[in-house]
Design an enzyme around this catalytic site. Structure first.
Site, short mmCIF file in Angstrom:
data_model
loop_
_atom_site.label_atom_id
_atom_site.label_comp_id
_atom_site.label_asym_id
_atom_site.label_seq_id
_atom_site.Cartn_x
_atom_site.Cartn_y
_atom_site.Cartn_z
N GLU A 98 -26.16 -55.42 16.72
CA GLU A 98 -24.99 -54.54 16.74
C GLU A 98 -23.99 -55.08 17.75
O GLU A 98 -24.34 -55.90 18.60
CB GLU A 98 -25.42 -53.12 17.11
CG GLU A 98 -26.03 -53.02 18.50
CD GLU A 98 -26.80 -51.73 18.74
OE1 GLU A 98 -27.86 -51.53 18.09
OE2 GLU A 98 -26.36 -50.93 19.57
N LYS A 118 -21.70 -55.46 20.90
CA LYS A 118 -21.76 -55.01 22.29
C LYS A 118 -20.36 -54.51 22.63
O LYS A 118 -19.39 -55.29 22.61
CB LYS A 118 -22.17 -56.16 23.20
CG LYS A 118 -22.34 -55.74 24.64
CD LYS A 118 -23.00 -56.85 25.43
CE LYS A 118 -23.42 -56.39 26.80
NZ LYS A 118 -22.33 -55.87 27.61
N ASP A 143 -17.32 -53.35 24.79
CA ASP A 143 -16.87 -53.63 26.15
C ASP A 143 -16.25 -52.37 26.76
O ASP A 143 -15.04 -52.23 26.84
CB ASP A 143 -15.86 -54.78 26.12
CG ASP A 143 -15.75 -55.46 27.47
OD1 ASP A 143 -16.54 -55.10 28.37
OD2 ASP A 143 -14.89 -56.34 27.63
N TYR A 168 -25.72 -45.24 20.71
CA TYR A 168 -26.75 -46.16 20.19
C TYR A 168 -28.17 -45.87 20.69
O TYR A 168 -29.06 -46.68 20.50
CB TYR A 168 -26.38 -47.61 20.49
CG TYR A 168 -25.91 -47.87 21.92
CD1 TYR A 168 -26.78 -47.76 22.99
CD2 TYR A 168 -24.58 -48.21 22.18
CE1 TYR A 168 -26.35 -47.98 24.28
CE2 TYR A 168 -24.15 -48.45 23.48
CZ TYR A 168 -25.04 -48.33 24.52
OH TYR A 168 -24.61 -48.55 25.80
N LYS A 182 -23.84 -63.07 24.57
CA LYS A 182 -22.44 -63.00 24.99
C LYS A 182 -21.61 -64.02 24.22
O LYS A 182 -21.97 -65.19 24.17
CB LYS A 182 -22.34 -63.30 26.50
CG LYS A 182 -22.93 -62.23 27.39
CD LYS A 182 -22.14 -60.94 27.27
CE LYS A 182 -22.37 -60.00 28.44
NZ LYS A 182 -21.61 -60.28 29.61
N CYS A 218 2.35 -77.13 53.89
CA CYS A 218 2.50 -75.84 53.21
C CYS A 218 3.83 -75.83 52.43
O CYS A 218 4.87 -76.16 53.00
CB CYS A 218 2.49 -74.71 54.25
SG CYS A 218 2.99 -73.12 53.59
N CYS A 234 6.24 -73.13 54.47
CA CYS A 234 6.74 -73.28 55.84
C CYS A 234 6.65 -74.70 56.35
O CYS A 234 7.01 -74.99 57.49
CB CYS A 234 5.98 -72.34 56.78
SG CYS A 234 4.30 -72.88 57.07
N CYS A 252 -2.93 -73.02 55.22
CA CYS A 252 -1.78 -73.12 56.10
C CYS A 252 -2.17 -72.38 57.37
O CYS A 252 -2.51 -71.20 57.32
CB CYS A 252 -0.56 -72.47 55.45
SG CYS A 252 0.80 -72.25 56.62
N CYS A 311 3.68 -68.08 58.94
CA CYS A 311 4.19 -68.65 57.68
C CYS A 311 4.74 -67.49 56.83
O CYS A 311 4.04 -66.50 56.63
CB CYS A 311 3.06 -69.35 56.93
SG CYS A 311 3.49 -69.77 55.23
S1 IVH Z 1 -28.27 -50.97 24.61
C1 IVH Z 1 -31.98 -50.51 27.09
N1 IVH Z 1 -26.26 -51.38 22.95
O1 IVH Z 1 -24.12 -53.20 27.74
C2 IVH Z 1 -30.79 -50.85 26.31
N2 IVH Z 1 -25.84 -51.51 25.28
O2 IVH Z 1 -25.50 -55.22 29.42
C3 IVH Z 1 -29.56 -50.23 26.82
N3 IVH Z 1 -23.53 -51.93 25.85
O3 IVH Z 1 -25.42 -51.02 30.13
C4 IVH Z 1 -28.31 -50.78 26.34
N4 IVH Z 1 -22.75 -52.02 23.80
O4 IVH Z 1 -23.43 -50.19 28.77
C5 IVH Z 1 -26.66 -51.32 24.23
N5 IVH Z 1 -24.56 -51.69 21.41
C6 IVH Z 1 -24.97 -51.63 22.65
C7 IVH Z 1 -24.08 -51.79 23.72
C8 IVH Z 1 -24.56 -51.74 25.03
C9 IVH Z 1 -22.45 -52.09 25.07
C10 IVH Z 1 -23.54 -51.99 27.31
C11 IVH Z 1 -24.32 -50.91 27.98
C12 IVH Z 1 -25.33 -51.59 28.86
C13 IVH Z 1 -24.79 -52.98 28.94
C14 IVH Z 1 -25.93 -53.96 29.11
#
Ligand code: IVH
Length: 669
Positions: free
Chosen positions: A114, A116, A118, A225, A313, A407, A410, A425, A430
């Site tokens: 799923e 992630k 932000d 989630y 990531k 610098c 100055c 500097c 300055c």
């Molecule tokens: S699951 C034990 N699912 O990412 C599992 N986290 O780096 C708990 N986050 O603190 C997290 N999207 O705030 C999960 N689809 C997703 C997420 C998610 C964003 C965040 C969450 C967590 C952080 C972990």
């Protein structure tokens, strides 16, 4: 036969929730805004005529009163964990290996992939289907009770459809859609307020706002989630759990996918690395979770993360552009930092025309030259950086860049300490240093002198009226009135603001002095424990380290600052000007930033920056740097030729971060 008011009110609440859900969760409205408003007005009128019909979960009750004493701290039913990260395919596959080994499975296992989100994590408590509490993650064990703000998020139901009896906790992520972020920044720009760096910070700021009416206007949304509840209530697989959340009327990000094995997961990650740009919100990766909850149970967790999930990531977004020129900026500590002036280019949501180049060594190592085509990278809110040149072989290039000997402001010689990569500097007066220091001194977080911004500081310094912060307190209205674009009224206002700032609590002054590594929170802690500026100035490094949260790097910086003749003279002058240098501290600033609540220890030599710089970066992101490894240490950052701290970390099970991982962490945070 017309319905009773009670039945009609219930009907309206149901209808309104259905349309809120279609609009805010599914982005698929079925009626016009006018029709929706008409339903809302009818319910408001009905409730006004029959106050006994008002219930807390009515959509008219989303905006309540503000919490009187700020947000209370609340303990989480179960810790809110964070996730281990994978930055490439190999790390993702290594995760899969560990999972299959742990489960003793030969073939592929079922995952759910799923997006992630932000944003910031949130824990929602529903009792008998009604939303009773919303809490931030905080340090994972306890967070802040932000119920009043959570209730304003219209993606979240105040009452579940056919919710279970008793208490359940639903976890998810609050986020700000890109469009709402851009709108907020346009409004701030028009109001002359500083802009937010990214949607996540903006959402986090909104959640900490004490006025729910204001929060309601921000346009926050949420995805959920996770369910923390009696095992009888929690579905056996993650996909079933998503269906359950959806059935209750909770928002579930719809692009999740069940993946039979890691190949399918990797395909999902690869596809979304590109496609994510088309989403109306920001995602920084893919969360991969074991689908079967019983299998999760068998794997358990390490001291920090569940073993059954990982966050992949996305790589930072990169573009190429022309590097027009390398200039040097002088900050308030005198640090002379080279930066790149670029042919403007659009990357990760905004157009950039400048990027940091870190330091002269880095420029040399990467062989970055003026006129080059360069690769620019931007990850999250981190200021864009120049990755390196991208020049065809044999291209004619300008001569290598060299750090200027003096610098740029100055013309005093720039110098560098043996153990540092930063050139400085050394001229305390300055004009560049002075301007930056004064801006910092007057800033909202420090002495909070309204009206004294960059432009005015520039005028005061140029006119020779101010040579240090203490000179501000000798300014007269007629001196100010003589400045360009300064009316009688503005001059009087500024004088009043400066006057008022004399009475600020001592921590503001301490923070305003701009001592390296002394942020707002540290200033408060120091002032609270030592009581006066004089007492702080008199401490030895060892004594300072007995103050909670003060480590050796910080202690040394404070001692060094107060042992400088010019600094001591400044403190004396400020004291003589009648500023508050003793007294209580009533404010508390919780550490903010992505590394808030995390504590790092640095050991060995880093190739890309000095330890001081690394410490400053961690602190700028809200984290702490400590001198000794303990169980509470989040991780130890390991450079070349590390000391015994590595052994200590291994014994205590504290994770070690290689330099590359550390850089990835600060870039991604
Ligand atoms: S699951 C034990 N699912 O990412 C599992 N986290 O780096 C708990 N986050 O603190 C997290 N999207 O705030 C999960 N689809 C997703 C997420 C998610 C964003 C965040 C969450 C967590 C952080 C972990």
């Amino acid at each position: 036969m017309s319905a009773t008011p009670a039945a009609r009110a219930e009907e309206l609440r149901r209808l309104i929730r259905r349309h809120e859900e279609l609009y805010y969760v599914h982005a698929a409205p079925a009626i016009s805004d006018q029709q929706f408003d008409a339903l809302m007005r009818e319910l408001q009128a009905l409730e006004a005529a029959h106050p006994e019909l008002v219930v807390p979960e009515s959509p008219t009750q989303r905006v309540g009163g503000r919490p009187a004493d700020g947000f209370a701290t609340v303990a989480h039913a179960a810790p809110m964990l964070s996730l281990d990260n994978a930055y490439n395919e190999a790390e993702l596959r290594a995760f899969d290996e560990r999972v299959r080994k742990g489960l003793a499975v030969e073939g592929p296992v079922d995952y759910v992939a799923e997006l992630k989100i932000d944003g910031l994590s949130i824990a929602l408590t529903y009792v008998d289907g009604r939303l009773v509490r919303g809490a931030t993650r905080g340090d994972g064990t306890a967070g802040e009770d932000v119920t009043t703000n959570v209730r304003t998020i219209r993606a979240l139901p105040l009452r579940l459809h056919d919710g279970p009896a008793g208490a359940i906790e639903v976890r998810g992520e609050v986020y700000l859609p890109r469009a709402a972020f851009e709108r907020t920044n346009r409004e701030r720009e028009a109001a002359g307020e500083p802009l937010f760096a990214n949607p996540r910070n903006t959402a986090a700021g909104a959640m900490r706002n004490l006025d729910p009416a204001h929060v309601a206007t921000r346009g926050l949304l949420a995805w959920t989630y996770q369910i923390v509840a009696d095992p009888a209530v929690v579905p056996p697989t993650h996909e079933a759990l998503f269906r359950q959340l959806t059935a209750w009327g909770l928002p579930v990000e719809p692009h999740w996918q069940r993946c039979a094995g890691i190949d399918a997961v990797w395909a999902f990650c690869e596809a979304w690395a590109e496609t994510r740009k088309t989403l109306p919100f920001e995602t920084d990766g893919v969360v991969v979770k074991l689908n079967d909850l019983a299998e999760r149970e068998r794997l358990g967790m390490t001291s920090k993360f569940p073993r059954w999930a990982i966050a992949f990531k996305f790589p930072a977004e990169q573009v190429t552009t022309e590097l027009r020129e390398i200039r040097v900026n002088v900050g308030r500590t005198g640090a002379a930092t080279p930066y790149a002036v670029l042919e403007p280019v659009f990357v990760a949501g905004s157009t950039i025309s400048m990027a940091t180049l870190h330091n002269a060594e880095d420029i040399e190592r990467k062989d970055i030259r003026e006129g080059d085509t360069v690769i620019i990278e931007k990850a999250g809110d981190v200021i864009p950086r120049v990755v390196g040149p991208k020049m065809p072989a044999g291209a004619t290039r300008q001569a290598p860049w060299v750090m200027p000997a003096v610098c740029p402001v100055c013309a005093s010689p720039l110098h560098r300490d043996a153990d540092e990569v930063v050139w400085r500097c050394g001229n305390m007066s300055c004009p560049a240093r002075l301007r930056r220091s004064l801006e910092h001194f007057a800033s909202r977080a420090a002495m909070n002198i309204e009206g004294l911004g960059e432009a005015l500081v520039d005028q005061l310094v140029t006119a020779g009226l101010v040579h240090d912060a203490a000179d501000l307190y000798a300014l007269t209205a007629s001196q100010l009135e003589a400045l360009e674009r300064m009316g009688k009224k503005s001059a009087a206002n500024l004088i009043a603001e400066i006057e008022r700032s004399r009475g600020n609590e001592v921590w503001r002054l301490l923070y305003g002095l701009g001592i390296r590594h002394v942020g707002e929170r540290v200033a408060q802690v120091l002032a609270r424990h030592l009581g006066s500026l004089e007492a702080i100035a008199a401490q030895s490094p060892e004594a300072l380290q007995t103050v909670p949260e003060v480590g050796p790097v910080l202690a040394q910086a404070i001692v060094e600052w107060f042992s400088d003749e010019a600094n001591r003279a400044l403190v004396a002058k400020l004291t003589a000007a009648g500023l508050t240098t003793v007294g209580p501290v009533t404010a508390t600033v919780e550490p903010v930033g992505p590394l808030a609540g995390k504590s790092y220890v640095l050991t060995g030599t880093l190739a890309s920056m000095s330890r001081d710089e690394a410490a400053a970066k961690i602190e700028a992101l809200g984290g702490r740097v400590s001198g000794a490894v303990s169980r509470k240490t989040t991780a130890v950052v390991v450079g070349a030729e590390p000391g015994s701290k590595v052994e200590k970390a291994r014994t205590l099970g504290v994770p070690l971060l290689e330099e590359a991982e550390f850089l990835a962490l600060i870039m991604a945070s």
